[in-house]
Design an enzyme around this catalytic site. Structure first.
Site, PDB file in Angstrom:
ATOM      1  N   SER A 149       0.838  -1.199   0.000  1.00  0.00           N
ATOM      2  CA  SER A 149       0.000   0.000   0.000  1.00  0.00           C
ATOM      3  C   SER A 149       0.870   1.244   0.000  1.00  0.00           C
ATOM      4  CB  SER A 149      -0.901   0.022   1.238  1.00  0.00           C
ATOM      5  OG  SER A 149      -1.589   1.262   1.335  1.00  0.00           O
ATOM      6  N   TYR A 162      -2.059  -0.694  10.284  1.00  0.00           N
ATOM      7  CA  TYR A 162      -2.130  -1.254   8.938  1.00  0.00           C
ATOM      8  C   TYR A 162      -0.863  -0.929   8.161  1.00  0.00           C
ATOM      9  CZ  TYR A 162      -3.679  -1.666   4.057  1.00  0.00           C
ATOM     10  OH  TYR A 162      -3.783  -1.976   2.722  1.00  0.00           O
TER      11      TYR A 162
END
Length: 257
Positions: A149, A162
């Site tokens: 990401s 995350y």
């Protein structure tokens, strides 16, 4: 465009969103695609049917990740469904895409042990052991592509845990590239930015201001689509990507450059 004809690809978490986009792109280029899902068998079958209607080949298999023994169950179920799809007895894999992930939004001061452990279990522990248990079936010259990401470079406080798990996935991928290089297996990371997915629907698709603000973060002035990520993965999976390994491919549309 059948650059992956004769190849078998496994895409974790491919019953929807980015995973579906990846599965459909790999199938369009000729790969037999194993569509993995956690709990939604119906959604996975929808992907399989869509691939079939487009002239591709796919089958679905389900295993919930993030629990003890998940990697062993993952490959055992893959074997069952692969043999059900064809009686050729071939359970080898050419392309493994670790896409499945849990993205819980926790500011640092509000983060819980339960949320943290859940994200670690799915986002980094599962890919680690899925690859480990695939070593005997992953063919020489194969591909491992891990979906990370853009948050690892954007520093967003609301996804600190995350982001930490995706940073771990990045590091794992670089080291794994050295580990598997002698077999001609490439290992790379593709890092999406803001993408129009089911998980973003509530705050993105139905809020014009949020959509325009998000689009403006890309140099192209638009929100990403699952197909954008699918094409990046398909390139790395093809023979054209044979000399690229250990790399972090930013697929965010130039977000916040």
């Amino acid at each position: 465009m059948e650059t992956l004809k004769g190849k078998t690809a496994v895409v974790t978490g491919s019953s929807r969103s980015i995973g579906r986009g990846i599965a459909e792109r790999l199938a369009a280029r000729g790969a037999l695609v194993a569509v993995h899902y956690a709990t939604n068998a119906t959604a996975a079958q929808d992907v399989v049917e869509a691939i079939g209607k487009a002239g591709g080949r796919a089958f679905a298999f389900g295993t919930e990740l993030g629990h003890e023994g998940d990697a062993e169950r993952f490959w055992a179920e893959f074997d069952v469904q692969r043999r059900a799809f064809s009686d050729d007895g071939d359970t080898g894999v050419d392309i493994l895409v670790n896409n499945a992930a849990v993205a819980l939004r926790d500011h640092f001061q509000d983060a819980t042990v339960a949320d943290f452990d859940r994200m670690v279990a799915v986002n980094i522990r599962a890919p680690f052991f899925i690859v480990q248990h695939a070593l005997d079936r992953l063919r020489d010259g194969g591909r491992v592509i891990n979906i990370s990401s853009a948050v690892t470079r954007l520093g967003l406080p609301e996804v600190i845990a995350y982001g930490a798990t995706k940073g771990a996935l990045d590091s794992f991928s670089r080291i794994l590239a050295k580990e598997l290089g002698s077999r001609g297996i490439t290992v790379n990371v593709v890092a999406p930015g803001y993408v129009d997915t089911d998980s973003n629907a509530d705050w993105l698709r139905h809020d014009k201001d949020a959509w325009e603000e998000t689009a403006a973060k890309s140099v192209f002035g638009r929100v990403g689509e699952p197909e954008d990520i699918g094409d990046a993965v398909a390139f790395l999976a093809s023979d054209a990507g044979r000399w690229i390994t250990g790399q972090h491919i930013d697929a965010s549309g130039g977000t916040r450059m």
